[in-house]
Design an enzyme around this catalytic site. Structure first.
Site, PDB file in Angstrom:
ATOM      1  CG  PHE A  48      -8.180  -0.786  -5.586  1.00  0.00           C
ATOM      2  CD1 PHE A  48      -9.186  -1.716  -5.846  1.00  0.00           C
ATOM      3  CD2 PHE A  48      -7.026  -1.231  -4.963  1.00  0.00           C
ATOM      4  CE1 PHE A  48      -9.046  -3.052  -5.499  1.00  0.00           C
ATOM      5  CE2 PHE A  48      -6.865  -2.569  -4.612  1.00  0.00           C
ATOM      6  CZ  PHE A  48      -7.882  -3.479  -4.879  1.00  0.00           C
TER       7      PHE A  48
ATOM      8  CG  ASN B  38       5.430  -7.056 -10.097  1.00  0.00           C
ATOM      9  OD1 ASN B  38       4.374  -7.387 -10.620  1.00  0.00           O
ATOM     10  ND2 ASN B  38       5.588  -5.882  -9.494  1.00  0.00           N
TER      11      ASN B  38
ATOM     12  N   GLY C  30       1.880   2.866   0.261  1.00  0.00           N
ATOM     13  CA  GLY C  30       1.048   3.991   0.705  1.00  0.00           C
ATOM     14  C   GLY C  30       1.396   4.382   2.133  1.00  0.00           C
TER      15      GLY C  30
ATOM     16  N   GLY D 265      -4.457   6.174   0.304  1.00  0.00           N
ATOM     17  CA  GLY D 265      -3.941   4.810   0.168  1.00  0.00           C
ATOM     18  C   GLY D 265      -3.081   4.454   1.363  1.00  0.00           C
ATOM     19  CB  SER D 266      -3.422   2.910   4.159  1.00  0.00           C
ATOM     20  OG  SER D 266      -4.590   2.153   3.856  1.00  0.00           O
TER      21      SER D 266
ATOM     22  CE  LYS E 233       8.727  -0.941 -10.805  1.00  0.00           C
ATOM     23  NZ  LYS E 233       8.391  -1.716  -9.607  1.00  0.00           N
TER      24      LYS E 233
ATOM     25  CG  ASN F 168       4.626  -3.016   1.399  1.00  0.00           C
ATOM     26  OD1 ASN F 168       5.543  -3.161   0.603  1.00  0.00           O
ATOM     27  ND2 ASN F 168       4.761  -3.307   2.680  1.00  0.00           N
TER      28      ASN F 168
HETATM   29  P1  NAD Z   1      -0.486  -2.892  -1.755  1.00  0.00           P
HETATM   30  O1  NAD Z   1       0.006  -3.765  -2.842  1.00  0.00           O
HETATM   31  O2  NAD Z   1       0.104  -3.077  -0.396  1.00  0.00           O
HETATM   32  O3  NAD Z   1      -2.068  -3.086  -1.724  1.00  0.00           O
HETATM   33  C1  NAD Z   1      -2.814  -3.114  -0.575  1.00  0.00           C
HETATM   34  C2  NAD Z   1      -3.696  -1.900  -0.492  1.00  0.00           C
HETATM   35  O4  NAD Z   1      -4.832  -2.020  -1.368  1.00  0.00           O
HETATM   36  C3  NAD Z   1      -4.240  -1.735   0.923  1.00  0.00           C
HETATM   37  O5  NAD Z   1      -4.146  -0.397   1.344  1.00  0.00           O
HETATM   38  C4  NAD Z   1      -5.685  -2.138   0.749  1.00  0.00           C
HETATM   39  O6  NAD Z   1      -6.525  -1.496   1.684  1.00  0.00           O
HETATM   40  C5  NAD Z   1      -5.965  -1.632  -0.637  1.00  0.00           C
HETATM   41  N1  NAD Z   1      -7.200  -2.161  -1.160  1.00  0.00           N
HETATM   42  C6  NAD Z   1      -7.621  -3.447  -1.199  1.00  0.00           C
HETATM   43  N2  NAD Z   1      -8.853  -3.526  -1.744  1.00  0.00           N
HETATM   44  C7  NAD Z   1      -9.206  -2.250  -2.056  1.00  0.00           C
HETATM   45  C8  NAD Z   1     -10.345  -1.675  -2.665  1.00  0.00           C
HETATM   46  N3  NAD Z   1     -11.372  -2.426  -3.072  1.00  0.00           N
HETATM   47  N4  NAD Z   1     -10.371  -0.336  -2.847  1.00  0.00           N
HETATM   48  C9  NAD Z   1      -9.331   0.424  -2.469  1.00  0.00           C
HETATM   49  N5  NAD Z   1      -8.216  -0.051  -1.895  1.00  0.00           N
HETATM   50  C10 NAD Z   1      -8.163  -1.383  -1.693  1.00  0.00           C
HETATM   51  O7  NAD Z   1      -0.327  -1.360  -2.173  1.00  0.00           O
HETATM   52  P2  NAD Z   1       1.027  -0.491  -2.246  1.00  0.00           P
HETATM   53  O8  NAD Z   1       2.238  -1.335  -2.049  1.00  0.00           O
HETATM   54  O9  NAD Z   1       0.842   0.648  -1.319  1.00  0.00           O
HETATM   55  O10 NAD Z   1       1.064  -0.012  -3.753  1.00  0.00           O
HETATM   56  C11 NAD Z   1       0.508   1.193  -4.208  1.00  0.00           C
HETATM   57  C12 NAD Z   1       1.201   1.613  -5.470  1.00  0.00           C
HETATM   58  O11 NAD Z   1       2.584   1.873  -5.184  1.00  0.00           O
HETATM   59  C13 NAD Z   1       1.202   0.556  -6.587  1.00  0.00           C
HETATM   60  O12 NAD Z   1       0.999   1.199  -7.823  1.00  0.00           O
HETATM   61  C14 NAD Z   1       2.622  -0.010  -6.537  1.00  0.00           C
HETATM   62  O13 NAD Z   1       3.058  -0.482  -7.796  1.00  0.00           O
HETATM   63  C15 NAD Z   1       3.411   1.201  -6.108  1.00  0.00           C
HETATM   64  N6  NAD Z   1       4.686   0.934  -5.427  1.00  0.00           N
HETATM   65  C16 NAD Z   1       4.783  -0.048  -4.498  1.00  0.00           C
HETATM   66  C17 NAD Z   1       5.994  -0.248  -3.845  1.00  0.00           C
HETATM   67  C18 NAD Z   1       6.176  -1.323  -2.810  1.00  0.00           C
HETATM   68  O14 NAD Z   1       7.337  -1.706  -2.528  1.00  0.00           O
HETATM   69  N7  NAD Z   1       5.116  -1.812  -2.192  1.00  0.00           N
HETATM   70  C19 NAD Z   1       7.086   0.576  -4.120  1.00  0.00           C
HETATM   71  C20 NAD Z   1       6.932   1.587  -5.065  1.00  0.00           C
HETATM   72  C21 NAD Z   1       5.726   1.749  -5.716  1.00  0.00           C
HETATM   73  P1  13P Z   2       7.077  -4.580  -6.473  1.00  0.00           P
HETATM   74  O1  13P Z   2       5.673  -4.078  -6.596  1.00  0.00           O
HETATM   75  O2  13P Z   2       7.453  -5.615  -7.479  1.00  0.00           O
HETATM   76  O3  13P Z   2       7.390  -5.016  -5.053  1.00  0.00           O
HETATM   77  O4  13P Z   2       8.036  -3.357  -6.774  1.00  0.00           O
HETATM   78  C1  13P Z   2       8.088  -2.326  -5.881  1.00  0.00           C
HETATM   79  C2  13P Z   2       8.704  -1.149  -6.521  1.00  0.00           C
HETATM   80  O5  13P Z   2       8.063  -0.494  -7.310  1.00  0.00           O
HETATM   81  C3  13P Z   2      10.101  -0.859  -6.168  1.00  0.00           C
HETATM   82  O6  13P Z   2      10.495   0.397  -6.621  1.00  0.00           O
END
Ligand code: NAD
Ligand code: 13P
Length: 359
Positions: A98, A280, A15, A10-11, A214, A13
């Protein structure tokens, strides 16, 4: 078995941010980890150039984490199967819609000695009822899987502003011993940075439930903020939300510990940070102020990222409906009704109030 080879799947935000953290640590601990970290990238074209090529030459993920320099030992790989070849530790970090496809592609292609950590926040609701994503990965791939969850808005962690997180992992029954297998010490070395403080525990269920739910509470918080109701309303939503998170955990995952929700970064701290500045809350505020639905708001605001609460509130509703328990979780149900059935968000106070409390 050391040094352990690590792959990040995963890559986005988060990832890319976690891949940065991991790659910084593998360089610094060569006795424990292989230096190069492969990051599987769902390939896309950015102005005619492949995202993987941009990451591997400019060392920035210009789409999902712009402006952040990535370590040169972090290698973007567009092939899922090639990226996991020879890996000892898989760090899963994709939006959870995904995950099933990724897991089905991995099935039969990785050894059962591989260990995994899920950084995802969400559930899998299917034939087995409501499942933690770590359990889903564990069951589908027959590998031990823990979780990482905390108060971690990715852009802040990526800028190396101090934060805490919780990693949870249970040693497998056939644990091979220190040095031969992944344990709490190895996981701390993999994720802990001067700016990213890690506490390792074994309550995988507790941190995963808190992390998934959350996001639903943050949508409700965004609604009341978008309506201009201010801080008291936001605090009320978080209070009610925390109660429903704990009740959900106690009811469906009795192995989770109530202390985890109060004491760990993955618990109340993540609720607070997500309700303050997460995607969110932004999506929900946008829905309230621009009068668009959640999907339009995501598309207009997030440039390909997603707000997992939109999917999770539906999964939670489906599960609670199956159990005939929607009335026992009025806030979760209110969020579902607003997002999917156009229920007016102004009615949140009544929707929370009018139902009988759980006995
Ligand atoms: P993101 O919301 O940035 O999603 C974009 C990613 O989805 C990209 O890597 C994109 O290539 C991928 N994508 C799009 N279409 C796709 C497909 N068909 N198949 C596979 N991949 C596809 O993702 P994120 O922020 O890395 O979130 C990943 C997990 O981490 C989530 O469960 C999120 O809740 C959690 N999380 C996020 C944050 C944050 O601040 N961003 C913080 C903590 C936890
Ligand atoms: P959001 O997906 O709402 O940005 O939350 C990120 C997160 O999980 C912070 O710990």
């Amino acid at each position: 078995r050391q040094p352990f080879k690590v792959t990040v799947i995963g890559s986005g935000n988060w990832g890319t941010t976690i891949a940065k953290v991991v790659a910084e640590n593998t360089v610094q601990n060569p006795h424990l980890f292989a230096k190069d970290v492969h990051m599987w990238v769902f390939e896309e074209n950015i102005n005619g150039e492949k995202l993987t090529e941009i990451i591997n030459t400019k060392h920035q993920n210009v789409k999902y984490l712009p402006g952040i320099d990535l370590p040169h030992n972090l290698i973007a790989n567009p092939s899922l199967l090639d990226s996991v070849k020879g890996a000892d530790i898989l760090v899963f970090n994709v939006p959870h819609q995904f995950l099933p496809k990724i897991v089905s592609q991995l099935k039969g292609n990785i050894s059962k000695d591989v260990r995994a950590i899920s950084c995802l926040k969400g559930f899998e609701v299917g034939a087995k009822g409501v499942q933690l994503l770590s359990s889903y990965i564990k069951d589908e791939l027959d590998i031990q899987c823990g979780a990482l969850s905390g108060a971690n808005l990715a852009p802040e962690v990526a800028k190396e502003h101090w934060s805490e997180t919780t990693v949870a992992y249970q040693l497998p029954e056939d644990f091979k011993g220190e040095g031969l297998d992944v344990d709490h010490k190895v996981l701390k070395m993999l994720f802990h940075r001067p700016y990213f403080h890690v506490n390792v525990i074994d309550d995988v269920a507790g941190i995963s439930i808190a992390g998934a739910l959350k996001n639903v509470v943050a949508l409700a918080c965004g609604f009341v903020e978008g309506l201009g109701w201010g801080n008291n309303a936001a605090a009320a939503i978080q209070r009610v939300g925390l109660g429903e998170i704990i009740k959900f955990g106690q009811m469906f995952f009795p192995e989770s510990r109530v202390e985890t929700y109060y004491q760990e970064s993955a618990g109340v701290a993540d609720l607070i940070t997500t309700c303050s500045g997460g995607r969110n809350v932004k999506v929900a505020k946008y829905m309230a102020t621009k009068h668009v639905d959640a999907f339009e708001a995501e598309k207009e605001l997030l440039n390909g990222q997603s707000a997992q609460g939109v999917i999770t509130c539906k999964e939670v509703h489906e599960w609670l409906a199956t159990c005939e328990l929607t009335e026992d979780f009025p806030l979760f149900e209110a969020v579902f009704q607003i997002v999917y059935n156009k229920m007016p968000m102004e009615q949140i106070p009544e929707m929370i109030d009018e139902l009988e409390p759980f006995e």
